[in-house]
Design a protein around this motif. Sequence first.
Motif, PDB file in Angstrom:
ATOM      1  N   ASP A 237       0.856  -1.191   0.000  1.00  0.00           N
ATOM      2  CA  ASP A 237       0.000   0.000   0.000  1.00  0.00           C
ATOM      3  C   ASP A 237       0.889   1.237   0.000  1.00  0.00           C
ATOM      4  O   ASP A 237       1.900   1.287   0.709  1.00  0.00           O
ATOM      5  CB  ASP A 237      -0.877   0.060   1.254  1.00  0.00           C
ATOM      6  CG  ASP A 237      -1.825  -1.119   1.382  1.00  0.00           C
ATOM      7  OD1 ASP A 237      -2.330  -1.583   0.351  1.00  0.00           O
ATOM      8  OD2 ASP A 237      -2.048  -1.566   2.524  1.00  0.00           O
ATOM      9  N   LEU A 238       0.484   2.235  -0.756  1.00  0.00           N
ATOM     10  CA  LEU A 238       1.186   3.517  -0.773  1.00  0.00           C
ATOM     11  C   LEU A 238       0.239   4.583  -0.237  1.00  0.00           C
ATOM     12  O   LEU A 238      -0.556   5.165  -0.967  1.00  0.00           O
ATOM     13  CB  LEU A 238       1.656   3.856  -2.189  1.00  0.00           C
ATOM     14  CG  LEU A 238       2.281   5.240  -2.411  1.00  0.00           C
ATOM     15  CD1 LEU A 238       3.386   5.520  -1.411  1.00  0.00           C
ATOM     16  CD2 LEU A 238       2.795   5.361  -3.841  1.00  0.00           C
ATOM     17  N   GLY A 239       0.296   4.786   1.075  1.00  0.00           N
ATOM     18  CA  GLY A 239      -0.506   5.828   1.702  1.00  0.00           C
ATOM     19  C   GLY A 239       0.238   7.150   1.628  1.00  0.00           C
ATOM     20  O   GLY A 239       1.420   7.226   1.977  1.00  0.00           O
ATOM     21  N   LEU A 240      -0.452   8.195   1.211  1.00  0.00           N
ATOM     22  CA  LEU A 240       0.180   9.490   0.953  1.00  0.00           C
ATOM     23  C   LEU A 240      -0.461  10.588   1.784  1.00  0.00           C
ATOM     24  O   LEU A 240      -1.686  10.677   1.892  1.00  0.00           O
ATOM     25  CB  LEU A 240       0.059   9.855  -0.530  1.00  0.00           C
ATOM     26  CG  LEU A 240       0.719   8.890  -1.512  1.00  0.00           C
ATOM     27  CD1 LEU A 240       0.224   9.161  -2.930  1.00  0.00           C
ATOM     28  CD2 LEU A 240       2.232   9.009  -1.444  1.00  0.00           C
ATOM     29  N   GLY A 241       0.387  11.444   2.358  1.00  0.00           N
ATOM     30  CA  GLY A 241      -0.084  12.607   3.078  1.00  0.00           C
ATOM     31  C   GLY A 241       0.535  13.863   2.499  1.00  0.00           C
ATOM     32  O   GLY A 241       1.530  13.804   1.776  1.00  0.00           O
TER      33      GLY A 241
ATOM     34  N   LEU B  64      -4.236   9.951   2.931  1.00  0.00           N
ATOM     35  CA  LEU B  64      -4.317  10.082   4.381  1.00  0.00           C
ATOM     36  C   LEU B  64      -4.550  11.535   4.739  1.00  0.00           C
ATOM     37  O   LEU B  64      -4.141  12.438   4.006  1.00  0.00           O
ATOM     38  CB  LEU B  64      -3.016   9.606   5.033  1.00  0.00           C
ATOM     39  CG  LEU B  64      -2.780   8.113   5.203  1.00  0.00           C
ATOM     40  CD1 LEU B  64      -2.788   7.374   3.877  1.00  0.00           C
ATOM     41  CD2 LEU B  64      -1.449   7.870   5.905  1.00  0.00           C
ATOM     42  N   GLY B  65      -5.187  11.769   5.882  1.00  0.00           N
ATOM     43  CA  GLY B  65      -5.400  13.150   6.274  1.00  0.00           C
ATOM     44  C   GLY B  65      -5.918  13.291   7.688  1.00  0.00           C
ATOM     45  O   GLY B  65      -6.337  12.317   8.320  1.00  0.00           O
TER      46      GLY B  65
ATOM     47  N   SER C 257      -7.818  16.186   2.113  1.00  0.00           N
ATOM     48  CA  SER C 257      -7.553  14.873   1.527  1.00  0.00           C
ATOM     49  C   SER C 257      -8.805  14.009   1.490  1.00  0.00           C
ATOM     50  O   SER C 257      -8.942  13.139   0.616  1.00  0.00           O
ATOM     51  CB  SER C 257      -6.442  14.165   2.301  1.00  0.00           C
ATOM     52  OG  SER C 257      -5.201  14.825   2.109  1.00  0.00           O
ATOM     53  N   ALA C 258      -9.731  14.235   2.428  1.00  0.00           N
ATOM     54  CA  ALA C 258     -10.983  13.484   2.419  1.00  0.00           C
ATOM     55  C   ALA C 258     -11.758  13.760   1.132  1.00  0.00           C
ATOM     56  O   ALA C 258     -12.236  12.838   0.466  1.00  0.00           O
ATOM     57  CB  ALA C 258     -11.824  13.866   3.641  1.00  0.00           C
TER      58      ALA C 258
ATOM     59  N   GLY D  84     -12.013   8.583  -6.128  1.00  0.00           N
ATOM     60  CA  GLY D  84     -12.424   7.200  -5.928  1.00  0.00           C
ATOM     61  C   GLY D  84     -11.351   6.341  -5.297  1.00  0.00           C
ATOM     62  O   GLY D  84     -11.229   5.151  -5.599  1.00  0.00           O
ATOM     63  N   LEU D  85     -10.570   6.930  -4.372  1.00  0.00           N
ATOM     64  CA  LEU D  85      -9.487   6.217  -3.698  1.00  0.00           C
ATOM     65  C   LEU D  85      -9.880   5.893  -2.260  1.00  0.00           C
ATOM     66  O   LEU D  85     -10.711   6.580  -1.662  1.00  0.00           O
ATOM     67  CB  LEU D  85      -8.219   7.080  -3.684  1.00  0.00           C
ATOM     68  CG  LEU D  85      -7.583   7.395  -5.031  1.00  0.00           C
ATOM     69  CD1 LEU D  85      -6.423   8.371  -4.856  1.00  0.00           C
ATOM     70  CD2 LEU D  85      -7.107   6.107  -5.707  1.00  0.00           C
ATOM     71  N   PRO D  86      -9.261   4.882  -1.669  1.00  0.00           N
ATOM     72  CA  PRO D  86      -9.486   4.633  -0.240  1.00  0.00           C
ATOM     73  C   PRO D  86      -8.875   5.757   0.587  1.00  0.00           C
ATOM     74  O   PRO D  86      -7.874   6.366   0.190  1.00  0.00           O
ATOM     75  CB  PRO D  86      -8.788   3.297   0.006  1.00  0.00           C
ATOM     76  CG  PRO D  86      -7.768   3.187  -1.084  1.00  0.00           C
ATOM     77  CD  PRO D  86      -8.360   3.883  -2.277  1.00  0.00           C
ATOM     78  N   PHE D  87      -9.461   6.019   1.742  1.00  0.00           N
ATOM     79  CA  PHE D  87      -9.066   7.155   2.580  1.00  0.00           C
ATOM     80  C   PHE D  87      -8.842   6.681   4.006  1.00  0.00           C
ATOM     81  O   PHE D  87      -9.603   5.861   4.526  1.00  0.00           O
ATOM     82  CB  PHE D  87     -10.156   8.219   2.548  1.00  0.00           C
ATOM     83  CG  PHE D  87      -9.917   9.388   3.463  1.00  0.00           C
ATOM     84  CD1 PHE D  87      -8.817  10.215   3.293  1.00  0.00           C
ATOM     85  CD2 PHE D  87     -10.807   9.660   4.501  1.00  0.00           C
ATOM     86  CE1 PHE D  87      -8.600  11.298   4.149  1.00  0.00           C
ATOM     87  CE2 PHE D  87     -10.600  10.741   5.349  1.00  0.00           C
ATOM     88  CZ  PHE D  87      -9.500  11.561   5.170  1.00  0.00           C
TER      89      PHE D  87
END
Length: 371
Positions: A123-127, A203-204, A209-210, A217-220
């Motif tokens: 997973d590539l979670g980005l902030g 991420l946020g 970011s929400a 259409g991405l997971p949050f």
Amino acid sequence: MADEERRTDHDIRGTVRGSAPVPLSVLDLATVGSGLTATDALRTSVEIARTAETRGFHRMWVAEHHSMPGVASSSPAVILAHLAAHTRTLRLGSGGVMLPNHAPLVIAEQFGTLEAMAPGRIDLGLGRAPGTDGATAAALRRSESLHEGADEFPRQLAELTRFLDDDFPDGHRYARIHAIPGPVQGSADGGVQSPSRPVIWLLGSSGFSARLAGELGLPFSFAHHFSAANTVPALALYRDSFRPSAVLDKPYASIGVSALAAEDPEQARRQVLTGALAMLRLRTGRPGLVPTPEEAAAYRFSPMEREFVDSWITNVVNGDPDTVRSGLDDLVARTGADELVITANAHTPAARLRSYELIADAYGFPKDIAG
């Protein structure tokens, strides 16, 4: 949805184990406690990963932080490569990588490499926050303009996505640049270097970011563990903004939550106080190692400091296993979260490891899932 899209959707949503209402995952900060070293912290991260995998947690994330002596996770990609070598089935990822700190091509190469090492598990979670103070962020970005970096986030995200998918249009200045390893199109043998790519999450701790995650259409994933008052509004904004995509046909939101279980509730609270004192020191410009339970218990809080610490602990689910389970279940009911990402921010490695075991026991997770 196509077969590949369904596979991606399954990887995001996971499987509910035991009697948990939603999948449970882990966020590890590679916490460095007083009297311990970064080496100790990273060894503990491996043990947590092994525990998460064998007990049925869905994924484990590590988070990018800088210039914080009590947090050894400044380089998520390096840590994730190490964790991938010690696990077989557990999903691994960043929770998150701070995109404005890096060139998108560099992140695409790093996480393409991870995907090649552990196909279908990354997973590539980005902030968009710096993950540190302003001076350190400037040193990372080689720029004093921090607001510009945050404002550029949607453009950087689009660029990163194109590098990961290798689909810059003809005529684009990056059309002949390939993030390798990755799905290079038109290669000499007509094949690809990697059958899959990392799943992007946003991420946020606020609404920006929400909304963006919903529109794309991405997971949050929302940082409930340090922005609890904003959790419900942010998740509502995400769901209201959601548009179906090739990744998801409906919203999927996880929340990060601080939780620590112990057989003795007082011992749980003593450990939680160590994390709260560490956070107080960080917020007041005095970052350091996470104090021992003895140091935290002896610390003389000013009235303002006590107010901060009490408020912080209010949002940490802690106590005996049944109490923690009840608190986590209540959080799911109040927020409608699709997944909980649990972090145990405390001094003692054994206490953190034991907490994940006790939470798994409380939900009836398997004792040992074969890798």
